[in-house]
Design an enzyme around this catalytic site. Structure first.
Site, mmCIF file in Angstrom:
data_model
loop_
_atom_site.group_PDB
_atom_site.id
_atom_site.type_symbol
_atom_site.label_atom_id
_atom_site.label_comp_id
_atom_site.label_asym_id
_atom_site.label_seq_id
_atom_site.Cartn_x
_atom_site.Cartn_y
_atom_site.Cartn_z
ATOM 1 N N GLU A 124 44.313 55.489 99.738
ATOM 2 C CA GLU A 124 45.398 55.966 98.885
ATOM 3 C C GLU A 124 44.859 56.274 97.486
ATOM 4 O OE1 GLU A 124 48.697 56.666 99.868
ATOM 5 O OE2 GLU A 124 47.453 56.563 101.646
ATOM 6 N N ASN B 277 103.292 86.463 107.067
ATOM 7 C CA ASN B 277 103.088 85.803 108.356
ATOM 8 C C ASN B 277 103.446 84.321 108.318
ATOM 9 O OD1 ASN B 277 100.917 85.396 106.592
ATOM 10 N ND2 ASN B 277 99.559 84.848 108.262
ATOM 11 N N LYS C 122 92.736 88.299 108.219
ATOM 12 C CA LYS C 122 92.549 86.995 108.864
ATOM 13 C C LYS C 122 93.145 87.025 110.255
ATOM 14 C CE LYS C 122 95.246 83.846 109.408
ATOM 15 N NZ LYS C 122 96.397 82.944 109.393
ATOM 16 N N TYR D 239 57.765 62.746 108.419
ATOM 17 C CA TYR D 239 58.517 62.311 107.238
ATOM 18 C C TYR D 239 59.817 63.109 107.141
ATOM 19 C CZ TYR D 239 54.296 60.148 105.136
ATOM 20 O OH TYR D 239 53.206 59.369 104.866
ATOM 21 N N ASN E 37 97.288 103.735 109.985
ATOM 22 C CA ASN E 37 96.973 103.781 108.567
ATOM 23 C C ASN E 37 97.795 102.722 107.833
ATOM 24 O OD1 ASN E 37 95.555 105.376 106.354
ATOM 25 N ND2 ASN E 37 97.667 105.306 105.632
ATOM 26 N N ARG F 33 63.610 60.390 92.230
ATOM 27 C CA ARG F 33 63.453 61.566 91.365
ATOM 28 C C ARG F 33 64.447 62.683 91.662
ATOM 29 N NH1 ARG F 33 57.922 63.947 91.142
ATOM 30 N NH2 ARG F 33 57.240 62.752 92.953
HETATM 31 C C1 UD1 Z 1 52.110 58.795 101.752
HETATM 32 C C2 UD1 Z 1 50.752 58.435 102.370
HETATM 33 C C3 UD1 Z 1 49.651 59.278 101.703
HETATM 34 C C4 UD1 Z 1 49.971 60.748 101.869
HETATM 35 C C5 UD1 Z 1 51.366 61.059 101.320
HETATM 36 C C6 UD1 Z 1 51.750 62.457 101.662
HETATM 37 C C7 UD1 Z 1 50.878 56.071 102.955
HETATM 38 C C8 UD1 Z 1 50.503 54.693 102.561
HETATM 39 N N1 UD1 Z 1 50.494 57.042 102.137
HETATM 40 O O1 UD1 Z 1 52.052 58.418 100.397
HETATM 41 O O2 UD1 Z 1 48.411 59.006 102.308
HETATM 42 O O3 UD1 Z 1 49.010 61.532 101.199
HETATM 43 O O4 UD1 Z 1 52.350 60.194 101.911
HETATM 44 O O5 UD1 Z 1 52.944 62.794 101.022
HETATM 45 O O6 UD1 Z 1 51.462 56.269 104.006
HETATM 46 N N2 UD1 Z 1 59.003 55.648 103.454
HETATM 47 C C9 UD1 Z 1 59.798 54.776 104.160
HETATM 48 N N3 UD1 Z 1 59.705 53.439 103.906
HETATM 49 C C10 UD1 Z 1 58.846 52.936 102.992
HETATM 50 C C11 UD1 Z 1 58.020 53.836 102.277
HETATM 51 C C12 UD1 Z 1 58.125 55.184 102.535
HETATM 52 O O7 UD1 Z 1 60.592 55.192 104.993
HETATM 53 O O8 UD1 Z 1 58.816 51.725 102.841
HETATM 54 C C13 UD1 Z 1 59.104 57.076 103.717
HETATM 55 C C14 UD1 Z 1 59.570 57.861 102.510
HETATM 56 O O9 UD1 Z 1 60.973 57.995 102.525
HETATM 57 C C15 UD1 Z 1 58.861 59.174 102.686
HETATM 58 C C16 UD1 Z 1 57.583 58.820 103.417
HETATM 59 O O10 UD1 Z 1 57.807 57.568 104.003
HETATM 60 O O11 UD1 Z 1 59.596 60.044 103.526
HETATM 61 C C17 UD1 Z 1 56.374 58.786 102.507
HETATM 62 O O12 UD1 Z 1 56.616 57.853 101.511
HETATM 63 P P1 UD1 Z 1 56.038 58.041 100.052
HETATM 64 O O13 UD1 Z 1 56.396 56.859 99.254
HETATM 65 O O14 UD1 Z 1 56.423 59.377 99.560
HETATM 66 O O15 UD1 Z 1 54.482 57.983 100.382
HETATM 67 P P2 UD1 Z 1 53.320 58.339 99.401
HETATM 68 O O16 UD1 Z 1 53.068 57.186 98.515
HETATM 69 O O17 UD1 Z 1 53.558 59.650 98.798
#
Ligand code: UD1
Ligand code: CA
Length: 456
Positions: A154, A386, A351, A103, A377, A14
């Site tokens: 979830e 320069n 500078k 995160y 002045n 997004r």
């Molecule tokens: C996750 C949580 C949810 C919480 C929410 C908060 C899980 C299953 N769910 O959901 O409970 O309320 O965050 O924002 O954990 N990422 C990876 N690898 C992956 C998937 C995700 O590195 O395979 C990273 C993403 O880059 C991101 C973070 O993990 O930084 C969260 O991933 P996202 O897909 O946003 O999780 P949500 O579905 O929002």
């Protein structure tokens, strides 16, 4: 041992960007840098960043940060799967080993909140939760009849009843390292998204008789994530408002806290005034009584007591002494050192030069690679030449010299103490102290000359 795992493998679709999401800036620095800095505040033994989409660019951006390791998650099968990729890098020595999961796209969680989360663990596991008016999209915290955390469901897997729960999972949690390793081998992807959910370890902890404690963030903006440019812009404003609030509490006057931007650190003495629309970058120090006019950009600078920087000035990697006046429309470039009570006026660029105490360059000048003494002045339109296209040369102007308007100083050249240069001089040789030097051809009038006229 304290391990911190930062999840940063997600695509960030997004954002509509070629730049990996965690490299998008907040207050002038990548979101992941905020997380790393805040995490660093806990003195962890190791930080592991789980990278996936744009892995190379993320690695490159943070290569060389001490104590930071990278684990690759490709393809991405969920947050549980992401932490699994970090498992081989987790440090353990058996003594209260703990792993904290953060995160990369939740940049502002503060060290104090994380410390409280680790304390709440009390030997077990802890999750950072929050009550939201609109919990939709988030994982919900399911508690038992005694009010203890039982599991996380979830949004997409939640029943209608569970969807009414307004306590949500922020995603940030801490648990004993050995247990995390074990639980991650026991989770599956039988759920609405077909992913390995990290959140399933909460239920496993309870099953194993290890209590799960909930802890809450110090402020609600700390746990806001960035999934789109809209959220990025909103979080930027929240963070700027917080930074402005902290400065106001320290006694700084901000003409309008909602028109203030700090992308770095700003330390202020007493009774500092900052007008609207200013941007501070890098490390800036403003001494007591400094006043910054509207729409100035100040970066990596030290400004002395009582100095005024007037509207639309640009100051970068410069030092300004006490009671000086800069601007409006002045530009101080790297290496500019302005002495006490000096004046630098409109459309003056300086500078890598020293302008001594009480010296003035009030209008339209370029001063580069120059050493200018006290009480000098510099007339309007003065230029230090320069640069010959290859080399840079220095100009020296000694104390009490007077440089007439529209003078070119062809460096290397020295103007002696108390010397005067007549307006329009092109100085190619040193000007002796105390005397008038002028290079202008003498003025003459051509008698009987008449202007050409157009033939009809
Ligand atoms: C996750 C949580 C949810 C919480 C929410 C908060 C899980 C299953 N769910 O959901 O409970 O309320 O965050 O924002 O954990 N990422 C990876 N690898 C992956 C998937 C995700 O590195 O395979 C990273 C993403 O880059 C991101 C973070 O993990 O930084 C969260 O991933 P996202 O897909 O946003 O999780 P949500 O579905 O929002
Ligand atoms: Ca998310």
């Amino acid at each position: 041992m304290l391990n911190i795992v930062i999840l940063a493998a997600g695509l960030g679709k997004r954002m509509q960007s070629d730049l990996p999401k965690v490299l998008h800036p907040l207050a002038g620095k990548p979101m992941l840098a905020h997380v790393l800095d805040n995490a660093g505040g806990l003195n962890p033994d190791r930080i592991i960043v789980v990278v996936g989409h744009g892995a190379d660019r993320v690695r490159e951006a943070f290569a060389g940060r001490p104590g930071v390791e990278f684990a690759l998650q490709s393809p991405q099968h969920g947050t549980g799967h992401a932490v699994q990729q970090a498992v081989p890098l987790l440090l353990e020595n058996g003594q209260d080993d703990v792993t904290l999961v953060l995160y990369g796209d939740v940049p502002l969680v503060q060290a104090a909140t994380l410390r409280a989360l680790l304390e709440a663990r009390a030997g077990g596991m802890s999750v950072l939760t929050e009550k939201l008016d609109d919990p939709s999209g988030y994982g919900r915290i399911v508690r038992n009849a005694r009010g203890e955390v039982e599991r996380i469901v979830e949004h997409k897997d939640a029943s209608a009843d569970e969807q009414r729960i307004n306590e949500v999972n922020t995603g940030i949690l801490a648990a004993p390292t050995a247990h995390i390793k074990d639980w991650l081998t026991r989770i599956d992807n039988n759920n609405a998204q077909g992913e390995y959910y990290l959140t399933d370890i909460v239920g496993l902890s309870v099953q194993d008789g290890l209590p799960v404690h909930a802890s809450h963030p110090g402020a609600s903006w700390e746990t806001l994530g960035v999934n789109s440019r809209v959220q990025q812009a909103q979080l930027e404003r929240s963070w700027q408002a917080e930074q402005a609030r902290r400065l106001l509490e320290q006694g700084v006057t901000l003409a309008d806290p909602s028109r203030f931007d700090l992308r770095g650190s700003l330390s202020c003495g007493r009774d500092v005034f900052i007008d609207v629309g200013c941007v501070f970058e890098g490390k800036v120090e403003l001494a007591d009584g400094v006043r910054i006019g509207p729409h100035c950009v100040v970066r990596d600078a030290v400004i002395g007591r009582g100095t005024q920087i007037e509207a639309f000035s640009h100051v970068q990697e410069a030092r300004v002494g006490e009671d000086a006046r800069i601007g409006p429309y002045a530009r101080l470039r790297p290496g500019a050192e302005i002495g006490a009570s000096a004046h630098v006026g409109n459309f003056v660029e300086i500078k890598k030069s020293v302008l001594g105490q009480g010296s003035k360059a009030n209008h339209l000048a370029y001063i580069g690679d120059a050493q200018i003494g006290d009480r000098v002045n510099i007339g309007a339109g003065t230029i230090t030449c320069n640069y010959d296209g290859v080399n840079k040369f220095r100009t020296v102007i000694e104390d009490d010299a007077f440089i007439g308007s529209d003078t070119q100083l062809v460096a290397p050249v020295t103007v002696g103490k108390g010397a005067t240069l007549g307006a329009g001089t092109t100085l190619t040789k040193d000007a002796p102290a105390g005397q008038l030097t002028i290079s202008r051809p003498s003025q003459k009038t051509i008698e009987g000359w008449s202007r050409p006229v157009k033939k009809a």
